[in-house]
Write an enzyme that holds these catalytic residues in place. Structure first.
Site, PDB file in Angstrom:
ATOM      1  N   ARG A  16       0.778  -1.219   0.000  1.00 38.61           N
ATOM      2  CA  ARG A  16       0.000   0.000   0.000  1.00 38.61           C
ATOM      3  C   ARG A  16       0.823   1.289   0.000  1.00 38.61           C
ATOM      4  O   ARG A  16       0.622   2.158  -0.844  1.00 38.61           O
ATOM      5  CB  ARG A  16      -0.954  -0.002   1.215  1.00 38.61           C
ATOM      6  CG  ARG A  16      -2.174   0.850   0.971  1.00 38.61           C
ATOM      7  CD  ARG A  16      -3.169   0.784   2.110  1.00 38.61           C
ATOM      8  NE  ARG A  16      -3.747  -0.533   2.287  1.00 38.61           N
ATOM      9  CZ  ARG A  16      -4.790  -0.763   3.079  1.00 38.61           C
ATOM     10  NH1 ARG A  16      -5.334   0.246   3.753  1.00 38.61           N
ATOM     11  NH2 ARG A  16      -5.271  -1.966   3.219  1.00 38.61           N
ATOM     12  N   HIS A  72      -8.270  -3.157  -6.756  1.00 36.54           N
ATOM     13  CA  HIS A  72      -7.916  -2.450  -5.514  1.00 36.54           C
ATOM     14  C   HIS A  72      -9.139  -2.300  -4.606  1.00 36.54           C
ATOM     15  O   HIS A  72      -9.780  -1.245  -4.579  1.00 36.54           O
ATOM     16  CB  HIS A  72      -7.332  -1.076  -5.863  1.00 36.54           C
ATOM     17  CG  HIS A  72      -6.564  -0.440  -4.741  1.00 36.54           C
ATOM     18  ND1 HIS A  72      -5.303  -0.846  -4.373  1.00 36.54           N
ATOM     19  CD2 HIS A  72      -6.877   0.571  -3.901  1.00 36.54           C
ATOM     20  CE1 HIS A  72      -4.863  -0.109  -3.374  1.00 36.54           C
ATOM     21  NE2 HIS A  72      -5.815   0.762  -3.056  1.00 36.54           N
ATOM     22  N   TYR A  91     -18.000  14.270 -11.552  1.00 37.60           N
ATOM     23  CA  TYR A  91     -17.939  15.455 -12.416  1.00 37.60           C
ATOM     24  C   TYR A  91     -16.697  15.481 -13.306  1.00 37.60           C
ATOM     25  O   TYR A  91     -16.720  16.031 -14.398  1.00 37.60           O
ATOM     26  CB  TYR A  91     -17.968  16.738 -11.574  1.00 37.60           C
ATOM     27  CG  TYR A  91     -19.200  16.890 -10.728  1.00 37.60           C
ATOM     28  CD1 TYR A  91     -20.470  16.943 -11.300  1.00 37.60           C
ATOM     29  CD2 TYR A  91     -19.102  16.978  -9.341  1.00 37.60           C
ATOM     30  CE1 TYR A  91     -21.601  17.081 -10.521  1.00 37.60           C
ATOM     31  CE2 TYR A  91     -20.235  17.113  -8.545  1.00 37.60           C
ATOM     32  CZ  TYR A  91     -21.475  17.163  -9.136  1.00 37.60           C
ATOM     33  OH  TYR A  91     -22.599  17.299  -8.368  1.00 37.60           O
TER      34      TYR A  91
END
Length: 747
Positions: free
Chosen positions: A31, A77, A121
């Site tokens: 990670r 993931h 968006y």
């Protein structure tokens, strides 16, 4: 009822220790830390790979970020959408990354700390460099793949990145018990250092730093502890001191404005507003009474924080106060920690380059082994088809006489002719001697009839020759490390040529809170610049010893002071000043530095017209001539400016500067136009103007005619030029008046 469960008795502290170590290693490896080979954390690697799989290339339309995030989370993931979207946003921000990997469309945040819009968006796609330098060879089995979390997909363990991305983009991450913090670097410098390492694996860190000067932060700024960088790059740890860039501007009433145009890299985000609050606090706490007003005028064009000072304030002292009391001077902690051979290691510069170079050789070996195998298969098939074309009548006889495909194939491969009807015994004997391979036999059976056309057979032979050339090339690359190194370096050079940019961060030494250049003994030296734009300085004795070679190899040669400036005038009317101290000084055979790297001059959009020292300019008057025949004389002292770039003259629309000279003993000027008109007149007729003036007309030009040549003559000295294969004596031209048409000279 029998209980089959087992109870394991263990020491509580031992179980906690084991569980915590397992958790820590999971965070470290899977990670928080990047792999040194591709410079990517798992979430970044998975996001880029998923975009590659979705076909969201640089030359295709943008796709919604939410689609990318959802697909990445569902396939590779499973740790929440926010971590994936945050990673995608950071990889698109040019103020955080030295080389953004994702092309974002929409609101992806800004340098002042405003966050990106929601993923529903915004849109994104891969950058061209990501497609070409990070993902290009994934289809050639160059890296290992592993199952994803639910074993329904495959994902690469590392991307086949062609550049040292760990250095170029840097990294920041907090693991368990350790953290990584690597500054970004200049792509061109890193590639040069990698090539130098490939040529000499025993190269020292000090020698590598001839290529990598230091970090190159996207926010610019000034690194002030140059002397400490060597130890930082040798150990992989240390502290880089970085300052913002400050300029002084005069405002109304004789006041001085302190303008911050570049900020330290750690200041990006909310720390800009904290800096403004800290400056205001200095005034409120009476630590300084020099501040009149503070305004943040930053925009998309860049940072611009203006601090207006009182008329009697000392700007230098005030800036020193900012360095001491605010984050205008900050520290970037370096800890070049990365996953290397499956474990976290702190790596110095040489170790990083070694890891990347070893990885490049491994990738290249797998790539060309794979390509060689494909070419060998292609060769086998091509040779079978060529052989088949030579005995095509026999093969047609076999096909027509066979009961099924298997019988025909058995005959082609093993020469078995039982059951096949032949027209003659000779055909049967010849068929029994055929020994095609399995692949060749399949290719023959699938061959279409149009392949028997003469031109198609010729094309097949040409393809075979091309295949043999590829096989020879791939075998050479795989057999000789030098050949493979050259291939890798050629790819690096192409990437550098297309994607490198000028350095943004200055590297120098500075005393604690005092921004002063080192005191040096003033002396005269020689400036040399070759026709490729590489500039350097040498001492007078060195120049005298190599005068003949210097004059043969260099386009510009003149004296200057080591404490002075070089003035570079361009055809678009710009004056770029360069500190002589910014140029390499030393050996005559040193290559020098590109003039673009030490100034705002850009060889892509402008051309050098005149180059001289500030000292020479201050002692002379300067004549300007433009393509539209505008002329003026300017006092050289007007070009003694503090800014790096100013307008040297005012140009009319579509005009450009053709000639600039310092006036000494010249008496007459000769203007030559594209259509062959020459006008010679006295320099006395050209008036002296300010540098901001357009000037006066030198000669009348015909429609679409322009001045392309400017020459000068002196009394008592003959001057001549080669014009259209004839020798033209300029002194013989009739002496005219300024603003006349001149005379047409025939070839």
């Amino acid at each position: 009822m029998e209980d089959n469960s087992r109870i394991i008795r263990t020491e509580y502290s031992e179980e906690m220790q084991k569980s915590f170590i397992d958790y820590a290693m999971s965070v470290i490896i899977a990670r928080a830390l990047p792999d040194v080979r591709d410079g990517l954390k798992p979430v970044q690697r998975r996001t880029l790979y998923d975009m590659h799989e979705l076909g969201i290339r640089y030359d295709r339309p943008y796709r919604k970020s939410a689609r990318i995030v959802g697909d990445t989370m569902g396939k590779y993931h499973p740790h929440g959408d926010s971590s994936i979207y945050d990673s995608l946003v950071v990889m698109s921000q040019d103020f955080k990354k030295g080389m953004p990997l994702i092309d974002g469309h929409g609101n992806f945040g800004n340098i002042e700390g405003d966050g990106a819009a929601a993923m529903r968006y915004t849109e994104a796609r891969l950058q061209k460099v990501t497609q070409e330098a990070f993902l290009a060879d994934l289809d050639k089995d160059v890296v290992d793949f592993m199952p994803n979390f639910d074993e329904t997909e495959k994902e690469p363990t590392v991307l086949p990145v062609k550049i040292p991305n760990f250095l170029v983009n840097g990294s920041e991450g907090i693991a368990v018990g350790m953290a990584t913090s690597t500054p970004p670097h200049n792509l061109g410098e890193v590639i040069d250092a990698m090539k130098a390492y490939m040529l000499d694996e025993n190269i020292t860190t000090r020698e590598l730093m001839r290529y990598i000067k230091g970090p190159d932060f996207p926010t610019g700024g000034i690194v002030t502890n140059k002397d400490e960088l060597l130890e930082i790059y040798e150990t992989g740890t240390g502290k880089i001191k970085i300052r913002g860039k400050v300029e002084f501007e005069k405002s109304k009433g004789g006041k001085t404005n302190v303008v911050i145009t570049e900020i330290p890299y750690p200041m990006i985000g909310m720390n800009i507003s904290k800096f403004l609050m800290d400056v205001a606090a200095l005034a409120e706490s009476k630590k300084t009474q020099d501040i009149v007003d503070i305004s943040n005028q930053s925009s998309k064009e860049g940072i611009r924080i203006v601090i207006e000072l009182r008329k009697d304030a000392d700007p230098e002292n005030f800036v020193n106060l900012l360095y001491k009391k605010t984050r205008l001077e900050d520290t970037f902690g370096v800890n070049m920690l990365a996953i290397y051979n499956g474990r976290p290691e702190t790596l110095g510069l040489r170790a990083v380059l070694k890891a990347v170079v070893d990885f490049q050789y491994e990738v290249a070996t797998r790539k060309y082994t794979n390509l060689l195998a494909k070419e060998m298969d292609r060769r086998e098939v091509q040779e079978g088809l060529i052989k088949a074309c030579n005995v095509i009548d026999l093969i047609i006889e076999i096909l027509r006489g066979s009961k099924d495909r298997a019988m025909a194939k058995d005959c082609l491969v093993n020469g078995k002719v039982e059951g096949i009807k032949f027209k003659s015994k000779e055909s049967k004997i010849m068929a029994a001697q055929l020994m095609f391979s399995e692949k060749q036999a399949n290719a023959i059976l699938e061959m279409r009839l149009y392949k028997l056309i003469g031109l198609e057979i010729e094309a097949l032979i040409n393809e075979h020759e091309e295949t043999m050339a590829n096989i020879y090339r791939y075998e050479d690359i795989l057999a000789r490390r030098d050949s493979m190194a050259q291939v890798i370096m050629n790819e690096l050079e192409e990437i550098k040529r297309e994607y490198s940019r000028r350095r943004r961060t200055a590297i120098e030494n500075a005393q604690e809170a005092v921004y002063k250049e080192k005191e040096i003994e003033e002396m005269e030296i020689m400036f040399l610049m070759d026709r490729f734009g590489y500039a350097k300085t040498v001492d007078m004795a060195t120049y005298e010893r190599n005068r003949e070679a210097a004059e043969g190899e260099n386009k510009y040669i003149f004296k200057c002071k080591n404490t002075g400036k070089i003035c570079l005038f361009t055809d678009i009317g710009q004056l770029h000043t360069i500190k002589v101290m910014d140029l390499p000084f030393g050996k005559f055979r040193d290559k020098g530095v590109p003039i673009d790297n030490v100034s705002n001059f850009s060889s892509d959009r402008e051309r050098i017209v005149f180059l001289t020292s500030q000292t020479e300019l201050n002692l002379c008057r300067v004549l300007f001539v433009t393509a539209q025949s505008m002329m003026k004389v300017v006092d050289g002292g007007e070009f003694d400016v503090s800014k790096r770039t100013v307008a040297s003259t005012k140009l009319q629309e579509g005009d450009s500067v053709v000639s600039i000279v310092c006036l000494h003993e010249q008496k007459h000027v000769v203007l030559q136009t594209q259509e062959g008109y020459f006008l010679r007149f006295a320099l006395e007729e050209v008036p002296e103007k300010k540098k901001g003036a357009v000037g006066v007309r030198g000669m009348k030009l015909g429609d679409k005619d322009l001045v392309e040549g400017v020459y000068y003559t002196q009394n008592g000295m003959e001057a001549s030029i080669q014009y259209k294969s004839r020798n033209l004596v300029l002194n013989s031209l009739k002496l005219g008046r300024r603003d006349t048409k001149g005379v047409k000279v025939r070839a």
